[in-house]
Scaffold this motif. Sequence first.
Motif, PDB file in Angstrom:
ATOM      1  N   THR A  37     -39.376 -12.932 -28.288  1.00  0.00           N
ATOM      2  CA  THR A  37     -38.767 -13.102 -29.606  1.00  0.00           C
ATOM      3  C   THR A  37     -37.347 -13.642 -29.552  1.00  0.00           C
ATOM      4  O   THR A  37     -36.773 -13.967 -30.588  1.00  0.00           O
ATOM      5  CB  THR A  37     -38.765 -11.773 -30.363  1.00  0.00           C
ATOM      6  N   ALA A  38     -36.744 -13.739 -28.356  1.00  0.00           N
ATOM      7  CA  ALA A  38     -35.365 -14.217 -28.233  1.00  0.00           C
ATOM      8  C   ALA A  38     -35.267 -15.184 -27.063  1.00  0.00           C
ATOM      9  O   ALA A  38     -36.124 -15.202 -26.167  1.00  0.00           O
ATOM     10  CB  ALA A  38     -34.401 -13.051 -28.044  1.00  0.00           C
ATOM     11  N   ASP A  39     -34.213 -16.008 -27.085  1.00  0.00           N
ATOM     12  CA  ASP A  39     -33.975 -16.917 -25.969  1.00  0.00           C
ATOM     13  C   ASP A  39     -33.683 -16.107 -24.704  1.00  0.00           C
ATOM     14  O   ASP A  39     -33.085 -15.027 -24.769  1.00  0.00           O
ATOM     15  CB  ASP A  39     -32.791 -17.835 -26.276  1.00  0.00           C
ATOM     16  N   PRO A  40     -34.089 -16.612 -23.544  1.00  0.00           N
ATOM     17  CA  PRO A  40     -33.886 -15.855 -22.308  1.00  0.00           C
ATOM     18  C   PRO A  40     -32.414 -15.796 -21.905  1.00  0.00           C
ATOM     19  O   PRO A  40     -31.607 -16.646 -22.292  1.00  0.00           O
ATOM     20  CB  PRO A  40     -34.706 -16.645 -21.285  1.00  0.00           C
ATOM     21  N   ALA A  41     -32.071 -14.788 -21.110  1.00  0.00           N
ATOM     22  CA  ALA A  41     -30.715 -14.675 -20.584  1.00  0.00           C
ATOM     23  C   ALA A  41     -30.417 -15.798 -19.601  1.00  0.00           C
ATOM     24  O   ALA A  41     -29.270 -16.232 -19.464  1.00  0.00           O
ATOM     25  CB  ALA A  41     -30.537 -13.312 -19.910  1.00  0.00           C
ATOM     26  N   GLN A  45     -35.751 -19.605 -17.609  1.00  0.00           N
ATOM     27  CA  GLN A  45     -36.897 -18.763 -17.947  1.00  0.00           C
ATOM     28  C   GLN A  45     -37.645 -19.313 -19.159  1.00  0.00           C
ATOM     29  O   GLN A  45     -37.078 -20.014 -19.993  1.00  0.00           O
ATOM     30  CB  GLN A  45     -36.441 -17.327 -18.216  1.00  0.00           C
ATOM     31  N   SER A  46     -38.909 -18.944 -19.272  1.00  0.00           N
ATOM     32  CA  SER A  46     -39.771 -19.466 -20.327  1.00  0.00           C
ATOM     33  C   SER A  46     -39.689 -18.614 -21.587  1.00  0.00           C
ATOM     34  O   SER A  46     -39.248 -17.461 -21.559  1.00  0.00           O
ATOM     35  CB  SER A  46     -41.217 -19.516 -19.835  1.00  0.00           C
ATOM     36  N   ASP A  47     -40.127 -19.187 -22.713  1.00  0.00           N
ATOM     37  CA  ASP A  47     -40.174 -18.465 -23.987  1.00  0.00           C
ATOM     38  C   ASP A  47     -41.553 -17.882 -24.282  1.00  0.00           C
ATOM     39  O   ASP A  47     -41.672 -16.946 -25.072  1.00  0.00           O
ATOM     40  CB  ASP A  47     -39.789 -19.400 -25.137  1.00  0.00           C
ATOM     41  N   ASN A 382     -32.876  -9.355 -23.698  1.00  0.00           N
ATOM     42  CA  ASN A 382     -33.418 -10.508 -24.432  1.00  0.00           C
ATOM     43  C   ASN A 382     -34.926 -10.662 -24.263  1.00  0.00           C
ATOM     44  O   ASN A 382     -35.490 -11.691 -24.645  1.00  0.00           O
ATOM     45  CB  ASN A 382     -32.740 -11.801 -23.953  1.00  0.00           C
ATOM     46  N   ASP A 383     -35.571  -9.651 -23.681  1.00  0.00           N
ATOM     47  CA  ASP A 383     -36.978  -9.804 -23.299  1.00  0.00           C
ATOM     48  C   ASP A 383     -37.954  -9.058 -24.197  1.00  0.00           C
ATOM     49  O   ASP A 383     -39.061  -8.701 -23.771  1.00  0.00           O
ATOM     50  CB  ASP A 383     -37.172  -9.346 -21.844  1.00  0.00           C
ATOM     51  N   ASP A 384     -37.586  -8.838 -25.467  1.00  0.00           N
ATOM     52  CA  ASP A 384     -38.570  -8.311 -26.418  1.00  0.00           C
ATOM     53  C   ASP A 384     -39.759  -9.270 -26.476  1.00  0.00           C
ATOM     54  O   ASP A 384     -39.569 -10.494 -26.521  1.00  0.00           O
ATOM     55  CB  ASP A 384     -37.977  -8.189 -27.819  1.00  0.00           C
ATOM     56  N   TYR A 385     -40.975  -8.734 -26.481  1.00  0.00           N
ATOM     57  CA  TYR A 385     -42.127  -9.641 -26.476  1.00  0.00           C
ATOM     58  C   TYR A 385     -43.312  -9.053 -27.224  1.00  0.00           C
ATOM     59  O   TYR A 385     -43.423  -7.848 -27.445  1.00  0.00           O
ATOM     60  CB  TYR A 385     -42.534  -9.993 -25.045  1.00  0.00           C
ATOM     61  N   LEU A 386     -44.212  -9.967 -27.591  1.00  0.00           N
ATOM     62  CA  LEU A 386     -45.502  -9.649 -28.196  1.00  0.00           C
ATOM     63  C   LEU A 386     -46.589 -10.206 -27.287  1.00  0.00           C
ATOM     64  O   LEU A 386     -46.462 -11.328 -26.774  1.00  0.00           O
ATOM     65  CB  LEU A 386     -45.614 -10.266 -29.592  1.00  0.00           C
ATOM     66  N   GLN A 387     -47.657  -9.455 -27.102  1.00  0.00           N
ATOM     67  CA  GLN A 387     -48.707  -9.866 -26.175  1.00  0.00           C
ATOM     68  C   GLN A 387     -50.075  -9.556 -26.760  1.00  0.00           C
ATOM     69  O   GLN A 387     -50.277  -8.514 -27.377  1.00  0.00           O
ATOM     70  CB  GLN A 387     -48.525  -9.133 -24.844  1.00  0.00           C
ATOM     71  N   LEU A 388     -51.007 -10.477 -26.536  1.00  0.00           N
ATOM     72  CA  LEU A 388     -52.384 -10.307 -26.997  1.00  0.00           C
ATOM     73  C   LEU A 388     -53.316 -10.691 -25.859  1.00  0.00           C
ATOM     74  O   LEU A 388     -53.142 -11.747 -25.237  1.00  0.00           O
ATOM     75  CB  LEU A 388     -52.649 -11.190 -28.218  1.00  0.00           C
ATOM     76  N   GLU A 389     -54.289  -9.831 -25.576  1.00  0.00           N
ATOM     77  CA  GLU A 389     -55.241 -10.109 -24.501  1.00  0.00           C
ATOM     78  C   GLU A 389     -56.667  -9.875 -24.993  1.00  0.00           C
ATOM     79  O   GLU A 389     -56.956  -8.854 -25.619  1.00  0.00           O
ATOM     80  CB  GLU A 389     -54.971  -9.242 -23.273  1.00  0.00           C
TER      81      GLU A 389
END
Length: 394
Positions: A37-41, A45-47, A382-389
């Motif tokens: 959800t945010a740009d990497p430090a 790094q990838s988004d 900065n590594d808040d994330y959403l994941q779907l599997e």
Amino acid sequence: MANRKILAFFPLMAALSQAPVANELTGYAGLEARAFTADPADSIQSDAGISASLSLEYYRDLDAGNQRFVASAFGRWDSEDGERSHGDLGELYWWKAYDSFELYAGVRKVFWGVTETLHLVDVINQDDALENIDGEDKLGQPMVNLLMERDWGTLEVYGLLGFRERQFAGREGRLRASLPVDEGGAIYQSDREEKHIDWALRYSHVLGDWDLGLSHFSGTNRDPLLLPSNDGLLTPYYAQVDQTGVDIQTTRGDWLWKFEAISFKPLGEDRQTAAVGGFEYSLYGIRETVADLGLLMEYQFDDRRGPWSTANQNDIAVGVRYALNNTQDTEFLLAVSTDLDNGSRFTNLEVTHRLDDRWLLEAEARFFGNADEGDPTYSLRNDDYLQLELRRYF
């Protein structure tokens, strides 16, 4: 280590010639999408990214069920981080039941502990940190394990033959330390390095509503210290440690109480302690439905300081578990852990939903809020994330 694996399976080769047998091959193939959800430090790094995984499990029973051969393997390909593309032989072992004991030989995964938010006593296997940072995914550990079950309890003895180093995200990967880790430059306190033979003991017993466990581990610490190097990388340092643990669980009506504690002593240093404990209270048949709601709370304490500091020194974790108990086995788990000293927060949401007998959908969201510069989670701010599997079982 290769020679040890061969020696461990000499009994298996003779056993495979016996009959009758029962065997089964199962597994799944998965496709995962992850977005931050945010740009990497670090701009390299990838988004976002996608990955594919394959998991296989096989067992074969022999000798009227007194012997078993087990094998499992896992692999993942990742579109953004070459280091996260990895594979592991999770289990490859032979088990035999004798008159007075059971024997395991080979590569296994062993879990110890009872608490929900932190697994202090679980020390046998190395974390698979490429899969997840929650400490629940593990790498296989070569071992010889003897188990004796008596009226006075169960005693387990482990000889751990060789050490598995932790793997870390690469330069392009997310959920990593502020600097990349130089896995190839790992340093060991023991002169035998990864060939050091570790050992462990565990005693467990059930007394009425109480489940009790006592354990001891002596060997190479599974959690490396990450030391800055002159080339701008972090170097893993694996110390020799002794760790004695206790885990307790009891049920009182709708209340489930849990506790874990360890006494942790690095070689040549003072003894340190850590503990986690709390409860889960279940509400059954919410609003006259078949759904259940679990309310959980755990307190985390850790007096390790300096290089041994953890993110759980004085934290409170609260959460809810909501199970619909429907034909799709839909379940939600939400937990928030807050540092009572600096206010850093970690929020975890997990959702599972079975589409049918073969297909499973899993969603995960994680947020690192109000991260303090002195907190170990600061590098993940900065590594808040959403994941779907999506998984297809067979």
